[in-house]
Design an enzyme around this catalytic site. Structure first.
Site, short mmCIF file in Angstrom:
data_model
loop_
_atom_site.label_atom_id
_atom_site.label_comp_id
_atom_site.label_asym_id
_atom_site.label_seq_id
_atom_site.Cartn_x
_atom_site.Cartn_y
_atom_site.Cartn_z
CE LYS A 135 -4.15 -1.69 2.36
NZ LYS A 135 -4.99 -1.51 3.54
CE LYS A 190 -5.79 -8.27 -1.94
NZ LYS A 190 -5.69 -7.91 -0.55
CE LYS A 217 -12.08 -3.15 0.49
NZ LYS A 217 -13.04 -3.29 1.56
P1 TYM Z 1 -10.77 -5.74 3.96
O1 TYM Z 1 -11.94 -4.84 4.07
O2 TYM Z 1 -9.66 -5.33 3.07
O3 TYM Z 1 -11.23 -7.19 3.55
C1 TYM Z 1 -12.31 -7.83 4.18
C2 TYM Z 1 -12.19 -9.35 4.09
O4 TYM Z 1 -12.24 -9.78 2.72
C3 TYM Z 1 -11.16 -10.68 2.47
N1 TYM Z 1 -10.79 -10.56 1.04
C4 TYM Z 1 -10.67 -11.60 0.20
N2 TYM Z 1 -10.84 -12.93 0.35
C5 TYM Z 1 -10.66 -13.72 -0.73
N3 TYM Z 1 -10.33 -13.24 -1.96
C6 TYM Z 1 -10.16 -11.92 -2.16
N4 TYM Z 1 -9.84 -11.45 -3.36
C7 TYM Z 1 -10.32 -11.03 -1.06
N5 TYM Z 1 -10.22 -9.69 -0.92
C8 TYM Z 1 -10.51 -9.42 0.38
C9 TYM Z 1 -10.05 -10.21 3.39
O5 TYM Z 1 -9.10 -11.23 3.60
C10 TYM Z 1 -10.84 -9.86 4.63
O6 TYM Z 1 -11.08 -11.01 5.42
N6 TYM Z 1 -7.45 -6.01 7.56
C11 TYM Z 1 -8.83 -6.50 7.35
C12 TYM Z 1 -9.83 -5.74 8.18
C13 TYM Z 1 -9.73 -5.95 9.66
C14 TYM Z 1 -9.87 -7.20 10.36
C15 TYM Z 1 -9.74 -6.89 11.73
C16 TYM Z 1 -10.06 -8.51 9.94
C17 TYM Z 1 -9.54 -5.01 10.60
N7 TYM Z 1 -9.55 -5.54 11.84
C18 TYM Z 1 -9.83 -7.88 12.72
C19 TYM Z 1 -10.13 -9.51 10.94
C20 TYM Z 1 -10.01 -9.19 12.29
C21 TYM Z 1 -9.12 -6.43 5.85
O7 TYM Z 1 -8.37 -6.87 5.07
O8 TYM Z 1 -10.26 -5.87 5.46
#
Ligand code: TYM
Length: 334
Positions: free
Chosen positions: A114, A197, A200
């Site tokens: 990022k 992957k 967004k």
């Molecule tokens: P975020 O919002 O980026 O993603 C949310 C969830 O979606 C999963 N994900 C995917 N899984 C499979 N294939 C993909 N292409 C794909 N893109 C996204 C992510 O792995 C995630 O599970 N850092 C976290 C947010 C967070 C969090 C936490 C998660 C903040 N605090 C505590 C667990 C526990 C995240 O990536 O959000």
């Protein structure tokens, strides 16, 4: 016996979740609420680690919460809340930041990816500490398991390391969480770049399937998904990453094993297969989109549900923090 606890979070950084979020995370959240004591949060504090417009953040936080309920989370069975409503997240994050080495934080690959986008010196310190705030989210609730996609593995390892370090230094305080990652859907890839992957922040919207998108554009994107030379529908991640990704999607959405799909489309070419994938995606997304729209039409009720979630979450968070403050050596407030 008490149910094991799960916690997970999702960022309100887009106007819709995408198929990767849904298959990799949210769908498991819905299943796990049946067997676990479930806590799910919209992580708005994480969202502001990159520049964010206040009006967009407000809108996207509600859209995110609405989509979670629309996808099947039940406000009775799951505790659904907004991270910034529970002040203990930032407080615990600070304490964990003080236990994290600079080198340790610097090794996080998501930060590297990022920050490369902004240029490392333009990236905020908040972005650098993002995984430590995530560790706080998890440890605060004494979660046993964390349902996420594969991209979160490293952050969960850091969470365990920090929990263990705290326990070792100050006495047993935190449960060490296990990742809950389903292999078949741990990484849904971009339709235009099937080795990357679905994300967004991807450069081309043509590669992303948004849950709230209209059927027409969704169908078009799937029909135009990058495939490979050849005509056979086969699962071969190395040579046919595009078709393999579509097979994984179709398999997850229709609960059909991949070998069965391969047999079904034998000799039929990509066109028929893609049409069926499109139908499966539309069938899954349409009811979620409709329910999301309905939930968003009554903001007061949505905000009320989130307030109920925040209160339940805060009860647990306060309990953990009372122990943490004491163990660290902070004086009690009288
Ligand atoms: P975020 O919002 O980026 O993603 C949310 C969830 O979606 C999963 N994900 C995917 N899984 C499979 N294939 C993909 N292409 C794909 N893109 C996204 C992510 O792995 C995630 O599970 N850092 C976290 C947010 C967070 C969090 C936490 C998660 C903040 N605090 C505590 C667990 C526990 C995240 O990536 O959000």
């Amino acid at each position: 016996m008490a149910r094991p606890r799960v916690l997970s979070g999702i960022q309100p950084t887009a106007d819709s979740f995408h198929l990767g979020n849904y298959l990799g995370a949210v769908r498991q959240w819905v299943t796990l609420q049946e067997t676990h004591d479930a806590f799910y949060c919209v992580v708005d504090l994480h969202a502001i680690t990159v520049p964010t417009e206040p009006a967009a953040l407000r809108r996207r936080s509600r859209v995110a919460a609405a989509q979670l309920f629309a996808a099947g989370l039940d406000a009775e069975r799951s505790t659904v809340f907004v991270q910034s409503h529970v002040r203990e997240h930032t407080e615990l994050a600070w304490i964990l930041i003080c236990l994290t080495g600079m080198g340790e934080a610097g090794r996080m690959t998501q930060f590297k990816d990022k920050s490369a986008k902004f240029g490392e010196s333009a990236a905020s310190v908040g972005l650098f500490t993002y995984p430590i705030l995530q560790a706080a989210d998890i440890l605060l609730y004494q979660a046993n398991a964390v349902p996420v996609g594969a991209d979160q593995k490293q952050h969960l390892e850091l969470t365990r390391d920090l929990g263990q370090r705290f326990n070792h230094r100050f006495g047993d305080t935190f449960t060490l969480p296990e990742p809950y990652i389903l292999k078949e859907v741990e990484k849904i890839t971009d339709l235009q770049d099937p080795t990357a992957k679905m994300s967004k922040s991807s450069s081309s919207p043509a590669g992303i399937l948004d849950v709230l998108e209209q059927p027409g554009p969704l169908r078009k994107k799937i029909m135009r998904a990058v495939t490979d030379t050849g005509t056979e529908v086969l699962f071969d991640e190395e040579n046919k990453p595009g078709i393999s990704n579509l097979l994984r999607i179709q398999s997850a959405l229709t609960a059909t094993p991949i070998p069965e799909l391969v047999a079904r489309y034998e000799g039929q070419g990509y066109g028929t297969f893609k049409k069926d994938v499109a139908e499966a995606v539309l069938e899954t997304f349409a009811p979620i989109r409709e329910r999301t729209e309905k939930l968003l039409s009554d903001e007061k009720e949505l905000d009320r549900l989130l307030a109920v979630g925040a209160e339940r979450a805060a009860t647990v968070a306060r309990q953990t923090m009372a122990a943490v403050r004491d163990r660290v050596g902070f004086l009690p407030t009288l």
